[in-house]
Motif scaffolding. Structure first.
Motif, PDB file in Angstrom:
ATOM      1  N   UNK A  35      49.924 -10.714 -41.743  1.00 32.42           N
ATOM      2  CA  UNK A  35      48.893 -11.686 -41.386  1.00 32.42           C
ATOM      3  C   UNK A  35      49.458 -12.910 -40.672  1.00 32.42           C
ATOM      4  N   UNK A  36      48.585 -13.540 -39.899  1.00 31.80           N
ATOM      5  CA  UNK A  36      48.923 -14.765 -39.185  1.00 31.80           C
ATOM      6  C   UNK A  36      47.871 -15.831 -39.464  1.00 31.80           C
ATOM      7  N   UNK A  37      48.287 -17.069 -39.325  1.00 32.76           N
ATOM      8  CA  UNK A  37      47.367 -18.198 -39.381  1.00 32.76           C
ATOM      9  C   UNK A  37      47.364 -18.811 -37.991  1.00 32.76           C
ATOM     10  N   UNK A  38      46.171 -18.968 -37.411  1.00 32.67           N
ATOM     11  CA  UNK A  38      46.052 -19.516 -36.062  1.00 32.67           C
ATOM     12  C   UNK A  38      45.302 -20.840 -36.112  1.00 32.67           C
ATOM     13  N   UNK A  39      45.936 -21.873 -35.557  1.00 31.49           N
ATOM     14  CA  UNK A  39      45.255 -23.143 -35.339  1.00 31.49           C
ATOM     15  C   UNK A  39      44.654 -23.029 -33.935  1.00 31.49           C
ATOM     16  N   UNK A  40      43.354 -22.795 -33.868  1.00 31.90           N
ATOM     17  CA  UNK A  40      42.690 -22.432 -32.614  1.00 31.90           C
ATOM     18  C   UNK A  40      42.000 -23.635 -31.965  1.00 31.90           C
ATOM     19  N   UNK A  41      42.543 -24.117 -30.835  1.00 31.85           N
ATOM     20  CA  UNK A  41      41.883 -25.212 -30.117  1.00 31.85           C
ATOM     21  C   UNK A  41      40.600 -24.710 -29.446  1.00 31.85           C
ATOM     22  N   UNK A  97      53.182 -30.742 -38.593  1.00 31.63           N
ATOM     23  CA  UNK A  97      52.912 -31.588 -39.741  1.00 31.63           C
ATOM     24  C   UNK A  97      51.523 -31.292 -40.282  1.00 31.63           C
ATOM     25  N   UNK A  98      51.376 -31.322 -41.591  1.00 28.58           N
ATOM     26  CA  UNK A  98      50.095 -31.082 -42.234  1.00 28.58           C
ATOM     27  C   UNK A  98      49.749 -32.310 -43.064  1.00 28.58           C
ATOM     28  N   UNK A 107      46.544 -31.319 -38.325  1.00 25.75           N
ATOM     29  CA  UNK A 107      47.755 -30.582 -37.977  1.00 25.75           C
ATOM     30  C   UNK A 107      48.356 -31.369 -36.816  1.00 25.75           C
ATOM     31  N   UNK A 108      49.482 -32.025 -37.048  1.00 24.85           N
ATOM     32  CA  UNK A 108      50.008 -33.020 -36.110  1.00 24.85           C
ATOM     33  C   UNK A 108      48.885 -34.032 -35.844  1.00 24.85           C
ATOM     34  N   UNK A 109      48.445 -34.148 -34.584  1.00 25.70           N
ATOM     35  CA  UNK A 109      47.368 -35.089 -34.264  1.00 25.70           C
ATOM     36  C   UNK A 109      46.005 -34.416 -34.138  1.00 25.70           C
ATOM     37  N   UNK A 110      45.958 -33.129 -34.413  1.00 23.74           N
ATOM     38  CA  UNK A 110      44.704 -32.375 -34.251  1.00 23.74           C
ATOM     39  C   UNK A 110      43.924 -32.339 -35.562  1.00 23.74           C
ATOM     40  N   UNK A 129      42.349 -30.407 -30.781  1.00 21.92           N
ATOM     41  CA  UNK A 129      43.376 -30.824 -29.826  1.00 21.92           C
ATOM     42  C   UNK A 129      44.406 -29.704 -29.682  1.00 21.92           C
ATOM     43  N   UNK A 130      44.889 -29.501 -28.465  1.00 18.72           N
ATOM     44  CA  UNK A 130      45.948 -28.520 -28.245  1.00 18.72           C
ATOM     45  C   UNK A 130      47.263 -29.113 -28.768  1.00 18.72           C
ATOM     46  N   UNK A 131      47.977 -28.329 -29.573  1.00 20.53           N
ATOM     47  CA  UNK A 131      49.251 -28.773 -30.130  1.00 20.53           C
ATOM     48  C   UNK A 131      50.362 -28.527 -29.104  1.00 20.53           C
ATOM     49  N   UNK A 132      51.222 -29.519 -28.935  1.00 22.75           N
ATOM     50  CA  UNK A 132      52.346 -29.383 -27.995  1.00 22.75           C
ATOM     51  C   UNK A 132      53.639 -29.568 -28.793  1.00 22.75           C
ATOM     52  N   UNK A 133      54.549 -28.575 -28.754  1.00 24.87           N
ATOM     53  CA  UNK A 133      55.820 -28.738 -29.455  1.00 24.87           C
ATOM     54  C   UNK A 133      56.581 -29.965 -28.937  1.00 24.87           C
TER      55      UNK A 133
END
Length: 139
Positions: A35-41, A97-98, A107-110, A129-133
């Motif tokens: 399984x995967x967890x997706x943070x979907x913008x 970050x959570x 999640x980060x700034x999202x 928000x789209x997460x950027x590494x």
């Protein structure tokens, strides 16, 4: 139950996400057993990125793949797990970050708009928000 890709496609609010996931060659990963967890913008999250920037990312597949895989965690991470975590390692290799606050999760700034959308190979959390590494420049 549908998989991550089918669920996101059927939702209708992830057209840009599905386009860039396909362009980056990540459909196979997200259709695998997981399984995967997706943070979907959402499409609105992608709309915050200038059109020229998004166009240049579509031409830089390694960078696009790096950014998108930063939105994916290995394993089924639901909100009860998020409560216990301050960060999590992504498929890309970086950490997100959570932060749990009264208003929900970040999640980060999202901001997490909707959590725990279950699929047969993982879970989707919708973000605004789209997460950027950290080490990726998107100018």
């Amino acid at each position: 139950m549908a998989n991550l890709v089918e669920t996101a496609s059927e939702a209708g609010s992830f057209k840009t996400l599905m386009t860039v996931v396909e362009a980056a060659g990540l459909l196979e990963l997200l259709e695998s057993p997981g399984p995967f967890t997706v943070f979907a913008p959402t499409d609105e999250a992608f709309a915050k990125i200038p059109t020229e920037t998004l166009a240049s990312l579509m031409e830089d597949i390694p960078k696009l793949k790096q950014i998108l895989s930063y939105h994916v965690l290995s394993g089924d991470v639901r909100t009860d797990n998020l409560d216990e975590l301050q960060s999590a390692e992504t498929v890309e290799g970086g950490l997100v970050g959570i932060d749990k606050s009264e208003g929900g999760y970040k999640i980060n700034d999202a901001k997490v708009l909707q959590a725990d959308i279950l699929t047969d190979n993982g879970v989707i959390h919708i973000i605004d928000t789209v997460l950027i590494p950290a080490l990726v420049s998107v100018n």
